[in-house]
Design a protein around this motif. Structure first.
Motif, PDB file in Angstrom:
ATOM      1  N   ILE A  50       0.810  -1.205   0.000  1.00 37.62           N
ATOM      2  CA  ILE A  50       0.000   0.000   0.000  1.00 37.62           C
ATOM      3  C   ILE A  50       0.852   1.268   0.000  1.00 37.62           C
ATOM      4  N   GLN A 159      -9.138   2.370   2.943  1.00 41.18           N
ATOM      5  CA  GLN A 159     -10.112   1.279   2.917  1.00 41.18           C
ATOM      6  C   GLN A 159      -9.421  -0.061   2.747  1.00 41.18           C
ATOM      7  N   GLY A 161      -6.301  -0.611   3.530  1.00 44.09           N
ATOM      8  CA  GLY A 161      -5.428  -0.785   4.679  1.00 44.09           C
ATOM      9  C   GLY A 161      -6.115  -1.495   5.821  1.00 44.09           C
ATOM     10  N   GLN A 162      -7.437  -1.351   5.864  1.00 43.25           N
ATOM     11  CA  GLN A 162      -8.202  -2.005   6.906  1.00 43.25           C
ATOM     12  C   GLN A 162      -8.199  -3.526   6.720  1.00 43.25           C
ATOM     13  N   MET A 163      -7.994  -3.951   5.487  1.00 41.61           N
ATOM     14  CA  MET A 163      -8.094  -5.370   5.171  1.00 41.61           C
ATOM     15  C   MET A 163      -6.742  -6.050   5.025  1.00 41.61           C
ATOM     16  N   GLY A 164      -5.715  -5.304   4.742  1.00 44.31           N
ATOM     17  CA  GLY A 164      -4.428  -5.953   4.544  1.00 44.31           C
ATOM     18  C   GLY A 164      -3.353  -4.936   4.227  1.00 44.31           C
ATOM     19  N   ASP A 165      -2.196  -5.419   3.837  1.00 42.60           N
ATOM     20  CA  ASP A 165      -1.061  -4.544   3.619  1.00 42.60           C
ATOM     21  C   ASP A 165      -0.757  -4.329   2.136  1.00 42.60           C
TER      22      ASP A 165
ATOM     23  N   LEU B  50      -4.583   4.453  10.007  1.00 40.06           N
ATOM     24  CA  LEU B  50      -5.863   4.069  10.598  1.00 40.06           C
ATOM     25  C   LEU B  50      -5.811   4.179  12.112  1.00 40.06           C
ATOM     26  N   LYS B  64       0.999   1.002  11.133  1.00 34.14           N
ATOM     27  CA  LYS B  64      -0.134   1.459  10.333  1.00 34.14           C
ATOM     28  C   LYS B  64      -1.224   2.088  11.205  1.00 34.14           C
TER      29      LYS B  64
END
Lengths: 204, 162
Positions: A50, A159, A161-165, B50, B64
């Motif tokens: 990302i 968005q 980033g919430q699920m993975g890298d 986040l 992160k």
């Protein structure tokens, strides 16, 4: 959900082909509006960390103009049309039928023209996408920003980033014959959408 | 700006000492959290994406998130010789780059990022002495570890020291 690391070469090819048809359609639409020949490269379908995505458009602090559309439907995602400021101004000139170099500042009319261009590009892209996958999707109204590339891409990357890298991006470069209207078109499927798309094209 | 310039990527952090400057480019909804011990001239810069690691799927990268990144950076600056009691924090970023009428949660993440950073700093007993958050524009931030000056650069709204 299909793990994005596990896409087979055939599936990656299918994704590339979707990008190809979508972007080809968009490039044709764009060249008709501005009455210029517009080429595109073979889409890059890549899975990248990302934090490296901003490098695709010149680094996180590069000044860019971006039209952003959220994509709704069975395989939701985001569309971003990103251009260096100079090229965005040329595009405004092209859209308004003015000589290249006329636009020096983006007024409301110019901003509206760029959003409309983003709208047309996204619409033609998704239309082709539908013919290939039979997944019907609709773009949101377009939003426009002129700012640092990193800051703009944040919107999409958060968005993911919430699920993975990693981010799966389908990226196409547009290039006008006279170098005036160059830009990057990104389709970034939401993490869960990838399996829907792969299933729809039926490639193992 | 004296000393060497150390780049901090998205979802990353760096610590160092005078005369280095730590810089992070192009923050949108992300937040740049700086820590500084003015006596030892040791500090760090964290670029979080986040607020909360517990609301995300597993990640290999604690930098992160605000809730895991901030404690990690505190440990590292203390290991470098800073005094935790003397540390002061500054934060910048947390913008909403595109405004939609029906802004989803993902669109408002900037605000949540800022709130969570403040909460985590408070929980760790670190004093927040300056902030420049919100708005609809990107920021490039840097901390000069010789002085503790935290620079916030924008495209249209100039540059300021906070």
């Amino acid at each position: 959900m299909i793990d994005e690391f596990d896409l087979t070469p055939a599936q990656l090819d299918a994704m590339r082909e979707i990008g190809n048809i979508g972007a080809g359609n968009s490039a044709t639409a764009l060249s008709q509006i501005v009455n210029k020949k517009i080429d595109m490269n073979v889409p890059q379908v890549s899975l990248i960390p990302i934090e490296d995505v901003p490098d695709l458009v010149g680094g996180p602090d590069a000044l860019v103009v971006a039209v952003f559309l959220r994509v709704y439907g069975k395989a939701p995602g985001n569309i971003l049309f990103v251009m260096p400021k100079k090229n965005a101004f040329y595009l405004v000139d092209g859209l308004m039928g003015k000589p290249l170099g006329t636009t020096q500042e983006l007024d409301e009319m110019g901003a509206s023209a760029l959003k409309e261009a983003g709208n047309i590009l996204a619409g033609s892209y998704l239309n082709a996408f539908f013919h290939f996958t039979k997944i019907s999707m609709l773009p949101s109204i377009p939003a426009l920003a002129i700012d640092m590339a990193g800051a703009i891409l944040n919107v999409v990357l958060v968005q993911l980033g919430q699920m993975g890298d990693y981010a799966m991006v389908i990226e196409t470069k547009f290039l006008a014959e006279d170098d005036s209207i160059n830009g990057h078109f990104f389709l970034v499927p939401d993490p869960g959408s990838l399996s829907t798309i792969v299933k729809a094209v039926g490639v193992e | 700006m004296a000393g060497n310039l150390v780049k901090v990527g998205m979802a990353d952090y760096k610590v160092g000492r005078s005369p280095s400057t730590l810089i992070s480019y192009g923050l949108g909804s992300c937040i740049g959290v700086s820590l500084y011990d003015p006596l030892r001239k040791i500090g760090g810069l964290l670029h979080i994406m986040l607020p909360d690691s517990t609301q995300a799927r597993s990640s290999d990268n604690p930098a992160k998130f605000a809730d895991t990144g901030i404690p990690l950076m505190i440990n590292d600056v203390v290991a470098l010789g800073a005094s935790k009691a003397r540390l002061v924090a500054k934060i910048a970023g947390g913008a909403q780059m595109f405004s939609f009428a029906s802004a989803s949660d993902a669109m408002r993440v900037g605000t949540r990022n800022a709130e969570t950073c403040k909460q985590i700093l408070r929980r760790n007993g670190i004093k927040l002495i300056a902030e420049d958050t919100g708005g609809t524009y990107g920021r490039t931030v840097s901390i000069d570890l010789a002085t503790g000056s935290y620079k916030v650069k924008t495209i249209d709204r100039g540059e300021k020291d906070i």
